[in-house]
Design a protein around this motif. Structure first.
Motif, mmCIF file in Angstrom:
data_model
loop_
_atom_site.group_PDB
_atom_site.id
_atom_site.type_symbol
_atom_site.label_atom_id
_atom_site.label_comp_id
_atom_site.label_asym_id
_atom_site.label_seq_id
_atom_site.Cartn_x
_atom_site.Cartn_y
_atom_site.Cartn_z
ATOM 1 N N LYS A 474 0.816 -1.221 0.000
ATOM 2 C CA LYS A 474 0.000 0.000 0.000
ATOM 3 C C LYS A 474 0.841 1.260 0.000
ATOM 4 O O LYS A 474 0.348 2.348 -0.247
ATOM 5 C CB LYS A 474 -0.946 0.004 1.199
ATOM 6 C CG LYS A 474 -0.244 0.052 2.553
ATOM 7 C CD LYS A 474 -1.272 0.045 3.674
ATOM 8 C CE LYS A 474 -0.622 0.093 5.057
ATOM 9 N NZ LYS A 474 -1.636 0.090 6.131
ATOM 10 N N GLY A 475 2.146 1.126 0.291
ATOM 11 C CA GLY A 475 2.999 2.307 0.238
ATOM 12 C C GLY A 475 3.663 2.493 -1.104
ATOM 13 O O GLY A 475 4.382 3.483 -1.320
ATOM 14 N N GLY A 476 3.416 1.554 -2.040
ATOM 15 C CA GLY A 476 4.109 1.620 -3.317
ATOM 16 C C GLY A 476 3.752 2.837 -4.138
ATOM 17 O O GLY A 476 4.572 3.329 -4.919
ATOM 18 N N GLY A 477 2.500 3.355 -4.019
ATOM 19 C CA GLY A 477 2.104 4.501 -4.823
ATOM 20 C C GLY A 477 2.371 5.828 -4.154
ATOM 21 O O GLY A 477 2.019 6.877 -4.716
ATOM 22 N N ILE A 478 2.922 5.808 -2.978
ATOM 23 C CA ILE A 478 3.191 7.046 -2.233
ATOM 24 C C ILE A 478 4.620 7.493 -2.509
ATOM 25 O O ILE A 478 5.570 6.739 -2.322
ATOM 26 C CB ILE A 478 2.986 6.850 -0.714
ATOM 27 C CG1 ILE A 478 1.608 6.223 -0.437
ATOM 28 C CG2 ILE A 478 3.155 8.172 0.007
ATOM 29 C CD1 ILE A 478 0.441 7.054 -0.933
ATOM 30 N N ARG A 479 4.765 8.752 -2.919
ATOM 31 C CA ARG A 479 6.093 9.324 -3.223
ATOM 32 C C ARG A 479 6.640 10.052 -1.991
ATOM 33 O O ARG A 479 5.921 10.787 -1.330
ATOM 34 C CB ARG A 479 5.979 10.298 -4.391
ATOM 35 C CG ARG A 479 7.339 10.797 -4.887
ATOM 36 C CD ARG A 479 7.212 11.740 -6.066
ATOM 37 N NE ARG A 479 6.764 13.060 -5.649
ATOM 38 C CZ ARG A 479 5.540 13.542 -5.868
ATOM 39 N NH1 ARG A 479 4.624 12.785 -6.497
ATOM 40 N NH2 ARG A 479 5.211 14.757 -5.471
ATOM 41 N N ILE A 480 7.883 9.817 -1.717
ATOM 42 C CA ILE A 480 8.544 10.469 -0.572
ATOM 43 C C ILE A 480 9.506 11.529 -1.112
ATOM 44 O O ILE A 480 10.453 11.202 -1.832
ATOM 45 C CB ILE A 480 9.314 9.470 0.306
ATOM 46 C CG1 ILE A 480 8.439 8.262 0.666
ATOM 47 C CG2 ILE A 480 9.847 10.164 1.555
ATOM 48 C CD1 ILE A 480 7.199 8.628 1.443
ATOM 49 N N ASP A 481 9.275 12.792 -0.758
ATOM 50 C CA ASP A 481 10.164 13.900 -1.141
ATOM 51 C C ASP A 481 10.911 14.388 0.103
ATOM 52 O O ASP A 481 10.286 14.698 1.131
ATOM 53 C CB ASP A 481 9.364 15.068 -1.733
ATOM 54 C CG ASP A 481 8.628 14.667 -3.008
ATOM 55 O OD1 ASP A 481 9.187 13.849 -3.759
ATOM 56 O OD2 ASP A 481 7.508 15.171 -3.224
ATOM 57 N N GLY A 515 -8.362 5.361 0.507
ATOM 58 C CA GLY A 515 -9.166 5.447 -0.713
ATOM 59 C C GLY A 515 -8.382 5.960 -1.901
ATOM 60 O O GLY A 515 -8.975 6.189 -2.961
ATOM 61 N N ARG A 516 -7.075 6.175 -1.736
ATOM 62 C CA ARG A 516 -6.246 6.658 -2.845
ATOM 63 C C ARG A 516 -5.056 5.712 -3.008
ATOM 64 O O ARG A 516 -4.547 5.140 -2.045
ATOM 65 C CB ARG A 516 -5.724 8.072 -2.564
ATOM 66 C CG ARG A 516 -6.836 9.107 -2.554
ATOM 67 C CD ARG A 516 -6.313 10.445 -2.093
ATOM 68 N NE ARG A 516 -5.152 10.909 -2.852
ATOM 69 C CZ ARG A 516 -4.515 12.056 -2.611
ATOM 70 N NH1 ARG A 516 -4.936 12.843 -1.618
ATOM 71 N NH2 ARG A 516 -3.496 12.395 -3.351
ATOM 72 N N SER A 517 -4.601 5.588 -4.226
ATOM 73 C CA SER A 517 -3.455 4.714 -4.491
ATOM 74 C C SER A 517 -2.177 5.494 -4.726
ATOM 75 O O SER A 517 -1.111 4.905 -4.931
ATOM 76 C CB SER A 517 -3.740 3.839 -5.721
ATOM 77 O OG SER A 517 -3.983 4.673 -6.868
ATOM 78 N N ALA A 518 -2.302 6.807 -4.734
ATOM 79 C CA ALA A 518 -1.113 7.647 -4.980
ATOM 80 C C ALA A 518 -1.173 8.894 -4.102
ATOM 81 O O ALA A 518 -2.224 9.305 -3.630
ATOM 82 C CB ALA A 518 -1.013 8.038 -6.454
ATOM 83 N N GLY A 519 -0.021 9.475 -3.903
ATOM 84 C CA GLY A 519 0.091 10.702 -3.095
ATOM 85 C C GLY A 519 1.556 11.018 -2.831
ATOM 86 O O GLY A 519 2.455 10.342 -3.341
ATOM 87 N N ALA A 520 1.772 12.048 -2.023
ATOM 88 C CA ALA A 520 3.162 12.461 -1.737
ATOM 89 C C ALA A 520 3.277 12.923 -0.291
ATOM 90 O O ALA A 520 2.390 13.604 0.241
ATOM 91 C CB ALA A 520 3.619 13.572 -2.678
ATOM 92 N N VAL A 521 4.372 12.529 0.320
ATOM 93 C CA VAL A 521 4.728 13.020 1.661
ATOM 94 C C VAL A 521 6.107 13.682 1.538
ATOM 95 O O VAL A 521 7.051 13.067 1.023
ATOM 96 C CB VAL A 521 4.791 11.880 2.695
ATOM 97 C CG1 VAL A 521 5.191 12.441 4.055
ATOM 98 C CG2 VAL A 521 3.453 11.170 2.774
ATOM 99 N N SER A 522 6.198 14.916 1.972
ATOM 100 C CA SER A 522 7.489 15.631 1.911
ATOM 101 C C SER A 522 7.994 15.893 3.327
ATOM 102 O O SER A 522 7.227 16.233 4.227
ATOM 103 C CB SER A 522 7.344 16.952 1.152
ATOM 104 O OG SER A 522 6.429 17.810 1.806
ATOM 105 N N VAL A 523 9.267 15.696 3.500
ATOM 106 C CA VAL A 523 9.923 15.916 4.802
ATOM 107 C C VAL A 523 11.109 16.845 4.578
ATOM 108 O O VAL A 523 11.951 16.589 3.703
ATOM 109 C CB VAL A 523 10.400 14.588 5.425
ATOM 110 C CG1 VAL A 523 11.074 14.850 6.770
ATOM 111 C CG2 VAL A 523 9.244 13.616 5.578
ATOM 112 N N SER A 524 11.177 17.914 5.360
ATOM 113 C CA SER A 524 12.305 18.855 5.248
ATOM 114 C C SER A 524 12.941 19.061 6.630
ATOM 115 O O SER A 524 12.265 18.978 7.657
ATOM 116 C CB SER A 524 11.849 20.201 4.675
ATOM 117 O OG SER A 524 10.957 20.851 5.551
ATOM 118 N N LEU A 525 14.231 19.314 6.588
ATOM 119 C CA LEU A 525 14.993 19.542 7.823
ATOM 120 C C LEU A 525 16.044 20.621 7.542
ATOM 121 O O LEU A 525 16.760 20.540 6.540
ATOM 122 C CB LEU A 525 15.690 18.250 8.271
ATOM 123 C CG LEU A 525 16.627 18.363 9.484
ATOM 124 C CD1 LEU A 525 15.826 18.599 10.763
ATOM 125 C CD2 LEU A 525 17.488 17.101 9.610
#
Length: 599
Positions: A474-481, A515-525
């Motif tokens: 389920k994490g395959g469609g999630i993009r990590i920035d 309910g979604r198969s794609a998306g993005a999570v961005s992490v900044s430091l």
């Protein structure tokens, strides 16, 4: 014998002057006053021509003042009754001039000791005494406002008599002041000056009693004045010319003595040379370290007395004094230099050298300061060994803490596999992830060269990758920035910060994209110049329903975030809207002792 001749000469001189009074009193008076004028002028000439050699200005101040005292005495001589240089003035003006001169002399002697350690500007004192002399002459001859001192037929006025007693008081105070500061005077100078003041007091007392300018009291007063000026001559002119070292270089002698005592008392070794590199001085510490006495080393070349080698290789090194004389600049030599003593022992030393410059800026020699650093080197080696041992110990501690946390995580994982309720398994999985985030901090420290700080950007990348993998398909469609700048945190900051990142990222992965198969999570430091660290986690998911209060949420993850931000004393910015995603920014100031990373 010389003292007897001096006394005999003085007696013959006084007898000769007295004989002139029997022949012609006016001649006696002129000779007496001329004697004082010549002495006053001589004091000025000695003081002026030796002013560059004295650190204080006692003699210069006295010389300038006596030049103008002599001037007033000279005018007094010309105005004296019978001289007829100023016709029709009578005996009052010369008496007024006498009082003016004596006031100037006594006040000068009172102030003179203040100049022993004080610099003066001669031009200012010239102007002051010239103005005072001019005012005295104008007030007597032109304005005629100076109080009367002698009235023909009546004799001395009350002002004259009172003034003589006031002058006596000032002279007595001057003598007491000089005695109080006697440690600053050369003994002979002080004795002659105090004797002169004492005789001047007797002279002034004699001048309170005469009724005629040709009377015995006036004669006695002038003889005593001659004697007082002769004593000033002994104090200043003869002492200054016959024994200039004692008078003019007294302060220099004291400074050199203080310098010698300082060099012989300090713990550092000191070697001085002349311009050709010959040894001129060793202090006791240098004698002890080198094995040479100052007398034995005098005149020898520096390498004979001060031979140094590289303490690690034993190779000879150039002595710093020769280098200073060649390069004409200070030299601080680093490295592990060792002194080879006269007995052949090797002593590790630390050293620095500098040129000795004369008044014209030319190199007159060089000075070397060094000391034994044997104990310092031993302490450094012991500290290195101790630090190495502690580093091994700390690495072992971090390794064991990480292993223990991994063991707990494995036990929980086994327990989770036996749970029949999927929700219980999810809870176990959340706990395992939190333990793993803490274990990773200790693993990072175990592998890092700095055991006190965690490079949090690298740690965050590893943690995010681990958390993303745990999501499975389920994490395959999630993009990590990620936008992670280097930030170094102490362990007590890295652990809560890692747990916060774990909670925020896990919540985003679990709840933001239902309910979604794609998306993005961005992490900044990043870290600001003032040491403020900002950690931001953002997603473009569904967001929280309107009216949701994250601080009072029943979610264990958000409650943990709130608790951990308090530990960091952090500010929290939380924004979320339905369909707009969620943004959480944590800002906190690094604690003292933390290493600043690049912004």
């Amino acid at each position: 014998m010389q003292r007897t001749i001096s006394v005999a000469t003085a007696i013959l001189l006084m007898a000769g002057i007295y004989a002139t009074s029997l022949y012609n009193y006016l001649l006696f008076h002129s000779v007496a006053e001329a004697f004082s004028v010549v002495i006053a002028s001589g004091i000025f000439m000695v003081a002026w021509n030796t002013r560059r050699f004295a650190s204080g200005h006692f003699l210069l101040f006295l010389g300038i003042a006596y030049l103008f005292v002599g001037f007033l005495d000279f005018v007094h001589t010309l105005a004296y009754t019978g001289m007829n240089v100023f016709p029709g003035i009578g005996p009052n003006p010369p008496t007024q001039l006498w009082i003016a001169a004596r006031y100037m002399e006594s006040l000068t002697l009172l102030a003179a000791p203040l100049m022993l350690r004080r610099g003066i500007r001669p031009a200012y004192y010239f102007l002051f005494y010239a103005a005072a002399s001019a005012l005295a002459i104008l007030s007597i001859f032109v304005w005629r406002v100076f109080p009367d001192c002698f009235i023909p037929g009546a004799g001395l006025t009350r002002f004259k008599i009172v003034s003589e007693y006031v002058i006596v008081g000032i002279l007595a105070a001057a003598g007491a002041f000089m005695w109080h500061r006697r440690e600053h005077f050369e003994k002979g100078l002080l004795a002659w000056t105090l004797s002169s003041i004492a005789v001047t007091i007797l002279s002034e007392l004699a001048f309170t009693a005469y009724a005629s300018v040709y009377g015995f009291a006036n004669l006695l007063g002038h003889i005593l004045k001659i004697l007082s000026f002769y004593l000033i001559y002994k104090a200043v002119i003869e002492t200054g010319l016959a024994r200039p070292y004692d008078l003019l270089f007294r302060d220099l002698h004291r400074q050199r003595e203080r310098f010698r005592v300082t060099l012989t008392s300090i713990g550092d070794a000191v070697i001085a040379t002349d311009a050709e590199g010959g040894v001129t001085f060793l202090n006791p510490a240098a004698e002890s370290l080198t094995g040479w006495t100052s007398g034995e080393a005098a005149g020898r070349a520096v390498p004979e007395v001060f031979r140094i080698v590289d303490g690690r290789t034993g190779e000879p090194m150039e002595d710093p004094l020769t280098r200073v004389l060649r390069e004409r600049r200070p030299v601080a030599l680093s490295g592990r230099a060792a002194l080879i003593t006269r007995e052949g022992r090797s002593v590790p030393i630390d050293k620095r050298a500098a040129p000795i410059l004369d008044g014209e800026g030319n190199v007159a020699g060089a000075v070397l300061v060094f000391h034994d650093v044997t104990e310092k080197r031993r302490a450094e080696e012991a500290l290195k060994v101790s630090l190495a041992e502690k580093e091994v110990l700390l690495k072992e501690i971090h390794h064991r803490v990480k292993n223990n946390l991994q063991m707990v995580s494995s036990l929980l994982n086994l327990q989770a596999q036996q749970a029949k309720d999927p929700s219980v398994g999810d809870i176990f999985q959340e706990v395992i992830q939190r333990i793993q985030s803490m274990a990773m901090v200790h693993e990072t420290l175990y592998q890092a060269p700095d055991l006190a700080h965690v490079e949090f950007a690298g740690y965050a990348r590893t943690l995010l990758e681990l958390l993303w993998r745990t999501q499975g398909p389920k994490g395959g469609g999630i993009r990590i920035d990620t936008d992670l700048k280097p930030v170094h945190l102490q362990v007590k900051e890295a652990v809560p910060c890692g747990l916060i990142l774990n909670e925020l990222f896990s919540n985003a992965m679990k709840h933001a994209f239902r309910g979604r198969s794609a998306g993005a999570v961005s992490v900044s430091l990043r870290e600001d110049a003032d040491g403020t660290v900002s950690l931001c986690v953002r997603d473009d998911g569904a967001g929280l329903p309107p009216g949701t209060d994250w601080e009072n949420s029943n979610s264990l993850g958000l409650r943990l975030v709130k608790l951990l931000t308090r530990q960091l004393r952090a500010e929290v910015e939380f924004r979320s809207g339905e369909g707009e995603g969620t943004l959480c920014t944590i800002r906190f100031k690094k604690r003292k002792g933390a290493v600043h990373g690049a912004a």
